[in-house]
Design a protein around this motif. Structure first.
Motif, PDB file in Angstrom:
ATOM      1  N   ILE A   1      86.683  54.826  -8.513  1.00 41.54           N
ATOM      2  CA  ILE A   1      85.240  53.878  -8.469  1.00 41.54           C
ATOM      3  C   ILE A   1      86.659  52.512  -8.755  1.00 41.54           C
ATOM      4  O   ILE A   1      85.976  51.422  -8.782  1.00 41.54           O
ATOM      5  CB  ILE A   1      85.069  54.306  -9.939  1.00 41.54           C
ATOM      6  CG1 ILE A   1      84.294  55.435  -8.969  1.00 41.54           C
ATOM      7  CG2 ILE A   1      84.364  53.112 -10.218  1.00 41.54           C
ATOM      8  CD1 ILE A   1      83.748  55.966 -10.191  1.00 41.54           C
TER       9      ILE A   1
ATOM     10  N   MET B   1      85.835  49.097  -7.479  1.00 42.93           N
ATOM     11  CA  MET B   1      86.267  47.623  -7.788  1.00 42.93           C
ATOM     12  C   MET B   1      87.065  46.330  -7.658  1.00 42.93           C
ATOM     13  O   MET B   1      86.619  45.166  -7.559  1.00 42.93           O
ATOM     14  CB  MET B   1      85.808  48.100  -9.728  1.00 42.93           C
ATOM     15  CG  MET B   1      84.280  49.323  -9.604  1.00 42.93           C
ATOM     16  SD  MET B   1      83.838  49.121 -11.459  1.00 42.93           S
ATOM     17  CE  MET B   1      83.092  47.649 -12.383  1.00 42.93           C
TER      18      MET B   1
ATOM     19  N   ILE C   1      82.335  47.232  -4.637  1.00 49.80           N
ATOM     20  CA  ILE C   1      81.368  48.265  -5.817  1.00 49.80           C
ATOM     21  C   ILE C   1      81.667  46.700  -6.872  1.00 49.80           C
ATOM     22  O   ILE C   1      82.277  46.531  -7.596  1.00 49.80           O
ATOM     23  CB  ILE C   1      81.215  49.269  -5.818  1.00 49.80           C
ATOM     24  CG1 ILE C   1      82.377  49.868  -6.828  1.00 49.80           C
ATOM     25  CG2 ILE C   1      81.138  50.395  -4.716  1.00 49.80           C
ATOM     26  CD1 ILE C   1      82.186  51.092  -7.768  1.00 49.80           C
TER      27      ILE C   1
ATOM     28  N   PRO D   1      79.964  46.634 -10.679  1.00 53.58           N
ATOM     29  CA  PRO D   1      79.809  46.355 -12.459  1.00 53.58           C
ATOM     30  C   PRO D   1      78.573  47.257 -11.693  1.00 53.58           C
ATOM     31  O   PRO D   1      77.462  46.831 -11.241  1.00 53.58           O
ATOM     32  CB  PRO D   1      79.389  44.802 -13.037  1.00 53.58           C
ATOM     33  CG  PRO D   1      79.163  44.187 -12.311  1.00 53.58           C
ATOM     34  CD  PRO D   1      79.937  44.742 -10.890  1.00 53.58           C
ATOM     35  N   PHE D   2      78.647  48.901 -12.836  1.00 53.78           N
ATOM     36  CA  PHE D   2      77.201  49.494 -13.263  1.00 53.78           C
ATOM     37  C   PHE D   2      76.196  48.644 -14.154  1.00 53.78           C
ATOM     38  O   PHE D   2      76.577  48.335 -15.333  1.00 53.78           O
ATOM     39  CB  PHE D   2      77.908  50.777 -13.320  1.00 53.78           C
ATOM     40  CG  PHE D   2      78.454  51.170 -12.862  1.00 53.78           C
ATOM     41  CD1 PHE D   2      78.225  52.116 -11.628  1.00 53.78           C
ATOM     42  CD2 PHE D   2      79.875  51.797 -12.786  1.00 53.78           C
ATOM     43  CE1 PHE D   2      78.890  52.415 -10.746  1.00 53.78           C
ATOM     44  CE2 PHE D   2      81.191  52.173 -12.122  1.00 53.78           C
ATOM     45  CZ  PHE D   2      80.365  52.536 -10.808  1.00 53.78           C
ATOM     46  N   VAL D   3      74.995  48.907 -13.852  1.00 53.91           N
ATOM     47  CA  VAL D   3      74.463  48.329 -13.902  1.00 53.91           C
ATOM     48  C   VAL D   3      72.899  49.653 -14.934  1.00 53.91           C
ATOM     49  O   VAL D   3      73.460  50.080 -14.430  1.00 53.91           O
ATOM     50  CB  VAL D   3      72.626  47.732 -13.506  1.00 53.91           C
ATOM     51  CG1 VAL D   3      71.889  47.208 -14.434  1.00 53.91           C
ATOM     52  CG2 VAL D   3      73.446  45.829 -12.846  1.00 53.91           C
ATOM     53  N   VAL D   4      73.095  49.544 -16.645  1.00 50.19           N
ATOM     54  CA  VAL D   4      72.732  51.044 -17.230  1.00 50.19           C
ATOM     55  C   VAL D   4      71.884  49.862 -17.878  1.00 50.19           C
ATOM     56  O   VAL D   4      72.054  49.212 -18.866  1.00 50.19           O
ATOM     57  CB  VAL D   4      73.902  51.494 -18.022  1.00 50.19           C
ATOM     58  CG1 VAL D   4      73.609  52.449 -18.830  1.00 50.19           C
ATOM     59  CG2 VAL D   4      75.213  51.800 -17.329  1.00 50.19           C
TER      60      VAL D   4
END
Length: 48
Positions: free
Chosen positions: A33, A37, A42, A44-47
């Motif tokens: 991961i 990045m 990929i 950033p993760f959207v939470v």
């Protein structure tokens, strides 16, 4: 009834091997991961 020392040592070895494998797998996934990045493959993760 008590457990023989050999069986107790075998069980501890099995549990240790499973935990070591789990930690290794988590590190591998985290490394992939982070590499993705850094390379921009990929985002950033959207939470939430």
């Amino acid at each position: 009834m008590t457990m023989p020392w050999g069986l107790a040592a075998y069980m501890v070895d099995m549990v240790w091997a499973v935990l070591a494998g789990w930690v290794s797998a988590c590190q591998l996934v985290a490394n992939e991961i982070a590499r993705g990045m850094r390379a921009g493959e990929i985002g950033p993760f959207v939470v939430g």
